[in-house]
Design an enzyme around this catalytic site. Structure first.
Site, mmCIF file in Angstrom:
data_model
loop_
_atom_site.group_PDB
_atom_site.id
_atom_site.type_symbol
_atom_site.label_atom_id
_atom_site.label_comp_id
_atom_site.label_asym_id
_atom_site.label_seq_id
_atom_site.Cartn_x
_atom_site.Cartn_y
_atom_site.Cartn_z
ATOM 1 C CE LYS A 54 17.136 -4.220 10.322
ATOM 2 N NZ LYS A 54 16.616 -4.018 9.009
ATOM 3 C CB ALA A 98 2.226 10.508 20.371
ATOM 4 N N GLY A 99 0.806 8.022 19.000
ATOM 5 C CA GLY A 99 -0.421 7.445 18.462
ATOM 6 C C GLY A 99 -0.579 6.027 18.953
ATOM 7 C CD GLU A 145 7.129 -3.544 4.898
ATOM 8 O OE1 GLU A 145 5.911 -3.319 4.884
ATOM 9 O OE2 GLU A 145 7.635 -4.552 5.425
ATOM 10 C CG ASN A 194 14.939 -1.964 13.053
ATOM 11 O OD1 ASN A 194 15.121 -0.915 12.438
ATOM 12 N ND2 ASN A 194 14.534 -3.070 12.454
ATOM 13 C CG LEU A 214 10.226 12.660 18.404
ATOM 14 C CD1 LEU A 214 10.688 14.055 18.817
ATOM 15 C CD2 LEU A 214 10.249 11.734 19.624
ATOM 16 C CD GLU A 224 18.525 -2.975 2.543
ATOM 17 O OE1 GLU A 224 19.476 -3.467 1.906
ATOM 18 O OE2 GLU A 224 18.174 -1.783 2.437
ATOM 19 C CB CYS A 277 11.093 -4.518 10.948
ATOM 20 S SG CYS A 277 11.113 -5.094 9.247
HETATM 21 C C1 UGA Z 1 11.778 -0.283 10.008
HETATM 22 C C2 UGA Z 1 12.974 0.673 10.057
HETATM 23 O O1 UGA Z 1 12.513 2.020 10.046
HETATM 24 C C3 UGA Z 1 13.888 0.434 8.852
HETATM 25 O O2 UGA Z 1 15.033 1.277 8.941
HETATM 26 C C4 UGA Z 1 14.315 -1.022 8.852
HETATM 27 O O3 UGA Z 1 15.156 -1.324 7.756
HETATM 28 C C5 UGA Z 1 13.078 -1.898 8.787
HETATM 29 O O4 UGA Z 1 12.242 -1.624 9.925
HETATM 30 C C6 UGA Z 1 13.525 -3.322 8.824
HETATM 31 O O5 UGA Z 1 14.045 -3.769 9.857
HETATM 32 O O6 UGA Z 1 13.467 -3.995 7.785
HETATM 33 P P1 UGA Z 1 9.461 -0.304 8.643
HETATM 34 O O7 UGA Z 1 9.137 -1.541 9.412
HETATM 35 O O8 UGA Z 1 9.228 -0.265 7.173
HETATM 36 O O9 UGA Z 1 11.029 0.042 8.835
HETATM 37 O O10 UGA Z 1 8.618 0.852 9.285
HETATM 38 P P2 UGA Z 1 8.881 2.225 10.050
HETATM 39 O O11 UGA Z 1 8.806 3.344 9.101
HETATM 40 O O12 UGA Z 1 10.082 2.126 10.915
HETATM 41 O O13 UGA Z 1 7.582 2.281 10.972
HETATM 42 C C7 UGA Z 1 7.377 1.275 11.962
HETATM 43 C C8 UGA Z 1 6.131 1.540 12.767
HETATM 44 O O14 UGA Z 1 6.317 2.665 13.611
HETATM 45 C C9 UGA Z 1 4.873 1.839 11.948
HETATM 46 O O15 UGA Z 1 3.798 1.083 12.486
HETATM 47 C C10 UGA Z 1 4.664 3.326 12.138
HETATM 48 O O16 UGA Z 1 3.325 3.689 12.057
HETATM 49 C C11 UGA Z 1 5.204 3.517 13.549
HETATM 50 N N1 UGA Z 1 5.650 4.906 13.835
HETATM 51 C C12 UGA Z 1 6.676 5.451 13.119
HETATM 52 C C13 UGA Z 1 5.033 5.624 14.834
HETATM 53 O O17 UGA Z 1 4.098 5.133 15.502
HETATM 54 N N2 UGA Z 1 5.457 6.897 15.102
HETATM 55 C C14 UGA Z 1 6.478 7.462 14.414
HETATM 56 O O18 UGA Z 1 6.822 8.633 14.718
HETATM 57 C C15 UGA Z 1 7.096 6.730 13.407
#
Ligand code: UGA
Length: 446
Positions: free
Chosen positions: A215, A263-264, A163, A219, A261, A159, A271
């Site tokens: 998967k 940054a922070g 979120e 990730n 992309l 999957e 996940c």
């Molecule tokens: C992630 C994957 O994006 C999904 O495709 C996957 O299905 C899911 O894990 C899972 O394995 O179930 P999710 O954990 O909901 O989804 O969150 P993301 O949107 O991937 O964000 C993850 C973290 O990265 C967050 O803390 C977000 O703030 C951070 N992030 C994201 C950044 O710091 N910079 C970015 O440019 C993007």
């Protein structure tokens, strides 16, 4: 006859999958071993915050006025076994305590409980994120335990939902990956996903190990992309560059792409952090650890971001947190979710608290979960209340509500107009023109 579907485990993944399957027209039975969850879901309520999910649930849960009645819930494996043609396993696989490897006990328990109840032909479909090799092992267990013997088969169908976008990602997936061992299993899954496939979602058919690896590889790639830009942020800070501009510029290259992309303070959640660690642990077991040593660096760049945010805040308040009031905007690991698992925002808040700062946190949806994990932090009911008397304001989760804050109104209540943007998401010009000192990670001080 239309397939009947069960969904085992009703967390973020399972609750969304169950509601989505009902939306696609199937009769669905959701199973969870926690009776309180089943009670809530049966009443059309979702035990977490996920945009659009409660509406979808209410549209299908049996007994709710105006619903299709296609979705029911149970705690009984016997009922699930008798009901389903297809059983989706959606339980979670958290990181093991004190280890990198993931904890397979929920997946194992689901298979051990379901298999003895399979007295007729069925396809069991794993969706949980598991170490490669698990599907092979679980297929053997099914063969040993299922009374229907050969008529029960396993498939793996990872999957990719995010979120905050779970409903959209489940109903309109950008790809469907199935690991199968027979044409029959592929045919059943084509039937399950006929609607999204007709809308154009591509189907990738493969073997068990590849489907499991897709998967973790996806990730790992996403985590690497975030850590890459955060590494660039470190260099930008040292060299006086601007990582936001740098990201914008490299993002125009199609091969790189602009997404992921930002940054922070880095990635968190249930996940990415645990998946890259479990992947390293599994590669080690397979003798392929060298292939993934770079993920160690990805992880450490990411964890360093949290410490760096704490340092920036400490410097900003004059070198020590003692007696200083720190407002923290955001507690969840990302916006549009109430999930605080491995949240960078809460981690930063906790570190500052431990160093003697008086931390007050506000989050639009994550307050209850945050309080449970960090009961000793201060909490406020709004951004303005959190900022009252603050020596520094930290923006740590990029909720829309925070982008829409009025810097002038917030300026009225703080002790000093100093904001640190840990997500590079606020508009620097707006804040500066309202008299604030605005600083962000990897960007010049202006
Ligand atoms: C992630 C994957 O994006 C999904 O495709 C996957 O299905 C899911 O894990 C899972 O394995 O179930 P999710 O954990 O909901 O989804 O969150 P993301 O949107 O991937 O964000 C993850 C973290 O990265 C967050 O803390 C977000 O703030 C951070 N992030 C994201 C950044 O710091 N910079 C970015 O440019 C993007």
């Amino acid at each position: 006859m239309a397939l009947k579907i069960t969904v085992i485990g009703t967390g973020y993944l399972g609750a969304t999958h169950a509601a989505a399957m009902a939306e696609l027209g199937f009769e669905v039975l959701g199973l969870d071993i926690v009776p309180e969850k089943i009670e809530m879901l049966s009443a059309g309520r979702v035990p977490m915050y996920e945009p659009g999910l409660e509406e979808l649930l209410k549209a299908h849960v049996a007994g709710i006025e105006g619903s299709t009645g296609r979705l029911r819930f149970t705690t009984s494996y016997a009922e699930a076994g008798a009901f389903g043609d297809v059983h989706f396993i959606c339980v979670n696989t958290p990181q093991k305590h004190g280890e990198y490897a993931c904890d397979m006990s929920y997946v194992d328990a689901a298979v051990e409980s379901l298999a003895p109840c399979l007295e007729r032909a069925a396809l069991v479909v794993g969706k949980s994120t598991v170490p490669v090799g698990s599907a092979d092992r679980l297929a053997q267990r099914l063969a040993e335990l299922a009374p229907a013997g050969d008529e029960v088969e396993l498939a793996w169908n990872p999957e990719f939902l995010r979120e905050g976008f779970a409903v959209q990602d489940t109903l309109h997936p950008d790809r469907i990956v199935v690991g199968v061992r027979s044409e029959h299993a592929e045919k059943v899954l084509r039937e399950v996903y006929a609607t999204p496939m007709a809308e154009g979602s591509p189907l990738v058919v493969t073997d068990f190990p590849t489907s499991e690896l897709v998967k973790t590889a996806a990730n790992s790639f996403l985590a690497t992309k975030i850590s890459f830009i955060n590494a660039m942020a470190e260099v930008c800070e040292a060299a006086g560059g601007d990582v936001a501009k740098l990201a914008e510029a490299i993002g125009h290259d199609d091969r790189i792409g602009a997404k992921f992309l930002r940054a922070g303070i880095g990635f968190g959640g249930g996940c990415l952090p645990k998946d890259i660690r479990a992947f390293m642990a599994r590669a080690g077991e397979l003798g392929a650890d060298q292939a993934l040593t770079f993920l160690r660096e990805v992880d450490s760049i990411n964890m360093r971001r949290r410490g760096h945010m704490v340092e920036l805040a400490r410097d900003a308040v004059g070198g020590a947190f003692l007696g200083k009031r720190v407002a923290v905007l955001g507690a969840t690991f990302k916006p549009d979710s109430d999930d605080v698992r491995d949240s960078p925002a809460l981690n930063v808040a906790g570190q500052i608290h431990l160093q003697g700062g008086q931390v007050t946190v506000y989050d639009p949806k994550g307050m209850d979960n945050a309080r449970r994990v960090f009961p000793t932090l201060g909490y406020a009911d709004s951004a303005v209340e959190a900022a009252r008397g603050a020596d520094v304001v930290l923006h740590l989760t990029e909720w829309r509500e925070f982008r829409e804050l009025d810097p002038a109104a917030l300026a009225e209540v703080v002790s000093r107009r100093l904001i640190l943007d840990g997500r590079n998401a606020l508009d620097a010009t707006t804040w500066r023109s309202a008299g604030w000192t605005y600083r962000a990670m990897g960007r010049p001080r202006a």
